[in-house]
Scaffold this active site. Sequence first.
Site, short mmCIF file in Angstrom:
data_model
loop_
_atom_site.label_atom_id
_atom_site.label_comp_id
_atom_site.label_asym_id
_atom_site.label_seq_id
_atom_site.Cartn_x
_atom_site.Cartn_y
_atom_site.Cartn_z
N GLN A 99 -15.56 3.47 7.66
CA GLN A 99 -13.82 3.86 7.55
C GLN A 99 -13.70 4.66 7.64
OE1 GLN A 99 -13.61 1.49 3.26
NE2 GLN A 99 -15.27 2.61 2.52
N HIS A 117 -11.63 1.65 11.52
CA HIS A 117 -10.69 1.53 11.38
C HIS A 117 -10.09 2.67 12.14
CE1 HIS A 117 -10.94 0.83 6.66
NE2 HIS A 117 -10.29 -0.72 7.55
N SER A 188 -14.37 3.72 -2.13
CA SER A 188 -13.34 3.32 -3.94
C SER A 188 -13.74 1.79 -3.55
CB SER A 188 -12.38 3.59 -3.87
OG SER A 188 -11.54 3.34 -2.90
C1 BV8 Z 1 -6.02 -6.74 7.51
C2 BV8 Z 1 -6.56 3.25 8.60
C3 BV8 Z 1 -5.75 -8.33 8.01
C4 BV8 Z 1 -5.20 4.67 8.72
C5 BV8 Z 1 -6.99 2.88 6.49
C6 BV8 Z 1 -8.29 -9.48 1.56
C7 BV8 Z 1 -8.82 -9.46 2.62
C8 BV8 Z 1 -8.07 -8.83 3.81
C9 BV8 Z 1 -7.36 -7.88 3.91
C10 BV8 Z 1 -6.41 -7.68 2.79
C11 BV8 Z 1 -7.26 -8.21 1.12
N1 BV8 Z 1 -6.60 -7.43 0.51
C12 BV8 Z 1 -5.85 -6.93 0.64
C13 BV8 Z 1 -5.62 -6.99 2.07
C14 BV8 Z 1 -4.44 -6.02 2.48
C15 BV8 Z 1 -5.07 -4.41 2.92
C16 BV8 Z 1 -5.71 -4.04 1.66
O1 BV8 Z 1 -7.44 -3.74 1.70
N2 BV8 Z 1 -5.16 -3.46 1.36
C17 BV8 Z 1 -5.83 -2.61 -0.31
C18 BV8 Z 1 -4.25 -1.17 -0.66
C19 BV8 Z 1 -6.28 -4.26 -1.42
N3 BV8 Z 1 -5.79 -4.57 4.16
C20 BV8 Z 1 -5.78 -4.43 5.92
O2 BV8 Z 1 -4.24 -4.43 5.73
C21 BV8 Z 1 -6.56 -4.64 6.58
N4 BV8 Z 1 -6.17 -5.17 7.66
O3 BV8 Z 1 -6.60 -6.94 6.43
O4 BV8 Z 1 -6.07 -7.44 8.20
C22 BV8 Z 1 -4.65 -9.56 7.65
C23 BV8 Z 1 -2.91 -8.43 8.48
C24 BV8 Z 1 -2.25 -8.90 8.19
C25 BV8 Z 1 -2.05 -9.59 7.11
C26 BV8 Z 1 -3.11 -9.70 5.53
C27 BV8 Z 1 -4.60 -9.11 6.46
C28 BV8 Z 1 -6.33 -3.01 7.16
C29 BV8 Z 1 -6.57 -1.73 5.82
C30 BV8 Z 1 -6.68 -0.49 6.77
C31 BV8 Z 1 -6.14 0.17 6.39
N5 BV8 Z 1 -6.25 1.35 7.16
N6 BV8 Z 1 -6.99 3.83 7.18
C32 BV8 Z 1 -5.86 6.28 8.32
O5 BV8 Z 1 -6.30 6.69 7.57
O6 BV8 Z 1 -4.26 7.09 8.26
S1 BV8 Z 1 -7.20 2.21 5.07
C33 BV8 Z 1 -7.53 4.04 4.26
O7 BV8 Z 1 -9.13 4.06 3.28
C34 BV8 Z 1 -8.76 4.33 5.47
O8 BV8 Z 1 -9.72 4.63 6.64
C35 BV8 Z 1 -9.79 4.83 3.73
O9 BV8 Z 1 -11.05 5.28 5.01
C36 BV8 Z 1 -9.73 3.49 3.25
C37 BV8 Z 1 -10.60 3.90 1.88
O10 BV8 Z 1 -10.48 4.68 1.59
P1 BV8 Z 1 -12.03 5.35 1.03
O11 BV8 Z 1 -13.00 5.82 2.37
O12 BV8 Z 1 -12.66 4.38 0.40
O13 BV8 Z 1 -11.86 7.05 0.48
P2 BV8 Z 1 -10.95 6.99 -1.13
O14 BV8 Z 1 -10.09 7.75 -1.14
O15 BV8 Z 1 -10.54 5.30 -1.84
O16 BV8 Z 1 -11.99 6.69 -2.03
C38 BV8 Z 1 -13.28 8.23 -1.67
C39 BV8 Z 1 -13.91 8.09 -2.73
O17 BV8 Z 1 -15.01 8.74 -2.35
C40 BV8 Z 1 -13.97 7.88 -3.99
O18 BV8 Z 1 -14.37 6.46 -4.96
C41 BV8 Z 1 -14.57 9.59 -4.30
O19 BV8 Z 1 -14.70 8.57 -5.88
C42 BV8 Z 1 -15.86 8.96 -3.61
N7 BV8 Z 1 -16.22 10.70 -3.58
C43 BV8 Z 1 -15.05 12.18 -3.52
N8 BV8 Z 1 -16.20 13.06 -3.18
C44 BV8 Z 1 -17.11 12.47 -3.14
C45 BV8 Z 1 -17.19 10.98 -3.62
N9 BV8 Z 1 -18.66 10.56 -2.78
C46 BV8 Z 1 -19.91 11.07 -3.17
N10 BV8 Z 1 -19.40 12.41 -2.85
C47 BV8 Z 1 -18.46 13.11 -2.39
N11 BV8 Z 1 -18.26 14.79 -2.59
#
Ligand code: BV8
Length: 244
Positions: A99, A117, A188
């Site tokens: 991602q 992404h 996450s």
């Molecule tokens: C879409 C790019 C069709 C930009 C990003 C169901 C189905 C489809 C869509 C949806 C759905 N439900 C909701 C949606 C809409 C939405 C969505 O998911 N919303 C969420 C808030 C519920 N999805 C979309 O809009 C997607 N498009 O579905 O299109 C569509 C079209 C129209 C209408 C509806 C649907 C597009 C989503 C993509 C968004 N773009 N990024 C940019 O980067 O600027 S999202 C962003 O989140 C990044 O890409 C990132 O990679 C991604 C996921 O986050 P994580 O990588 O998990 O990062 P996070 O900080 O959250 O977690 C880090 C983890 O690491 C933590 O757990 C932590 O504990 C852990 N950690 C920390 N340190 C360590 C570690 N683990 C191990 N070792 C360590 N040292």
Amino acid sequence: MEFDKELTKKLDEASSIVFFTGAGISAESGIPTFRGDEGLWKKVKPQELANFDAFLRNQDMVWEWYQYRRNIMNNTKPNAGHKTIVEFEKYFDVTVITQNVDNLHRRAKSKTIFELHGNIERNFCIECKTFYNHNEFGSAKRTPKCKKCGGMVRPDVVWFGENLPQDIFNKAEQKAKECDICFVVGTSAVIFPAANIPITAKQYGAYLVEINVEQTDITSSVDYSIKGKSGEVLPKILDIIKDK
Ligand code: BV8
Ligand code: ZN
């Protein structure tokens, strides 16, 4: 670090492995995650910046946020987690489904990567779709204009509400269906449809292993949850293979 005997058995039997990664795998390289304490989204709200309408409303602010993130990424390098995934390629058919837009898996030289992404190093003109590498604009503070048609240039990442690159997603999903083990590393698991990938792997019979420093939305669905930093845990899992 002791692991479940079942992991050793699954590694013995496996031939193909998927690593599904999120921002957590890059945390030890110094790149802030999205939702952690120092998270990138803490300062800004996704709806403010990572969507196309925000870009149309205030492209210079969005462009500057990506330039800020590119600067962070330019001063980082792949960590032991990225590098260990490459080393797994000596023993298994390995696929990285990420991602992340930070380019670190490419810089670590993973052979097969699906960037769900997009990639922050690439940009394209919203009018004529011409691609530009980010270093063609240096540290431009204002949104650059297309050299061909004068249109606005945006980062080649998938914003909220935008479809994922269908071809890449389909190929990644197919790999998830075929793999024997799927490691879910540093995510996450709250962003969809990307977060469906590990669930699909499990539905098709993969052994699902989570590596994270905390519990997540997917913890209850995995076969084995390993609490720890990916840069420390992944090399120790590889040692199981090396010590055989
Ligand atoms: C879409 C790019 C069709 C930009 C990003 C169901 C189905 C489809 C869509 C949806 C759905 N439900 C909701 C949606 C809409 C939405 C969505 O998911 N919303 C969420 C808030 C519920 N999805 C979309 O809009 C997607 N498009 O579905 O299109 C569509 C079209 C129209 C209408 C509806 C649907 C597009 C989503 C993509 C968004 N773009 N990024 C940019 O980067 O600027 S999202 C962003 O989140 C990044 O890409 C990132 O990679 C991604 C996921 O986050 P994580 O990588 O998990 O990062 P996070 O900080 O959250 O977690 C880090 C983890 O690491 C933590 O757990 C932590 O504990 C852990 N950690 C920390 N340190 C360590 C570690 N683990 C191990 N070792 C360590 N040292
Ligand atoms: Zn153009």
